[in-house]
Scaffold this active site. Structure first.
Site, PDB file in Angstrom:
ATOM      1  CB  SER A 134      -0.932  -0.047   1.223  1.00  0.00           C
ATOM      2  OG  SER A 134      -1.779   1.067   1.259  1.00  0.00           O
ATOM      3  CE1 TYR A 148      -0.067   4.825  -5.662  1.00  0.00           C
ATOM      4  CE2 TYR A 148      -0.281   6.204  -3.701  1.00  0.00           C
ATOM      5  CZ  TYR A 148       0.307   5.146  -4.368  1.00  0.00           C
ATOM      6  OH  TYR A 148       1.267   4.394  -3.724  1.00  0.00           O
ATOM      7  CE  LYS A 152      -0.756   1.614  -3.829  1.00  0.00           C
ATOM      8  NZ  LYS A 152      -0.303   0.231  -4.133  1.00  0.00           N
TER       9      LYS A 152
END
Length: 279
Positions: A134, A148, A152
């Protein structure tokens, strides 16, 4: 006993460093990348301990075939590392549909497909450790990398559920959350959306704040021993930060969250409504 690793995204960066760390100590590694030619040197250096496979993690049937081939080749899987991924830079308004979908397909769904493909083998042997790569951006969020973060945070969510689902089978799950390191995450591997002039000032402010926050970038090579210590632990953590300053950052973030939740708690409780007790 030596471990068998399956690592995605091993052409460079963390994936390559961790593959080499495992191989150097005598473990066996199935290294995957979109271009298998980038892995030839691993096979040349480490011989039969390294198996190189070409793999695009967004191709679910290819993922299933690669994981099955890895298990057939070495007879087991001990450590599965979902490392393949990249950064998408752009304000939420700037990101195109194609860019948003591609980010989630690689960073989120790619990890999901590998995880699902590996689980039957790990359950059958009653052991295994899944490492989900992660980011500090998986537990915090900043401007310009919203999609993004979405990828994650999604990875964090299903992995925390997964850890509870598979514990009884002897399978461990760890979310590895690096801060800023000298990899090419924001270099050639990154994708940048077409900028809108409306965000120009914020973009400049964020760039300056980010540079001040990150300070000196971490050395990726130093993460190898940390990952080996992690996979050798009898009781590995669900989350492991990598890099200096991460704990202080998250303590500050959660302090702000708790203060805000406390401030609005009366509204939250009132929203529950009145529950009449049944005599």
């Amino acid at each position: 006993m030596s471990k068998v690793w399956f690592i995605t995204g091993t052409s460079k960066g963390f994936g390559r460093i961790w593959a080499e760390a495992a191989l150097e100590r005598g473990d066996r590694v199935v290294a995957t990348a979109r271009n298998a030619a980038t892995l030839a040197d691993l096979v040349e250096r480490y011989g039969d301990n390294a198996l190189a496979l070409q793999l695009d993690v967004t191709d679910k049937p290819a993922v299933e075939a690669a994981v099955a081939k890895a298990h057939e080749h070495f007879g087991r899987l001990d450590v599965v590392v979902n490392n393949a991924g990249y950064g998408l830079f752009g304000m939420v308004e700037e990101v195109s549909e194609e860019q948003a979908r591609a980010q989630l397909e690689t960073n989120l769904f790619g990890a999901l497909w590998v995880t699902q493909a590996a689980l039957p083998f790990l359950r059958a042997q009653g052991s295994g450790h899944i490492l989900q790569v992660s980011s500090i951006g998986g537990v915090n969020a900043f401007p310009i990398v919203g999609l993004y973060h979405a990828s994650k945070w999604g990875l964090e969510g299903f992995s925390q559920s997964l850890a509870q689902e598979v514990a009884a089978f002897g399978i461990k799950v760890t979310l590895v959350e690096p801060t800023g390191f000298s990899t090419d995450w924001n270099g050639p591997s990154a994708v940048t959306a077409e900028p809108l002039e409306a965000y120009a000032e914020l973009r400049e402010q964020f760039a300056a704040a980010r540079a001040a926050r990150l300070g000196v970038r971490g050395n990726p090579e130093a993460t190898g021993p940390a990952i080996l210590k992690l996979v050798d632990a009898d009781e590995p953590p669900l989350r492991l930060f990598l890099g200096a300053g991460t704990l202080d950052m998250i303590k500050a973030e959660y302090a702000k969250r708790i203060a805000e939740w406390e401030q609005w708690d009366d509204v939250a409780v009132a929203a529950h409504g009145i529950v009449e007790e049944v005599a």
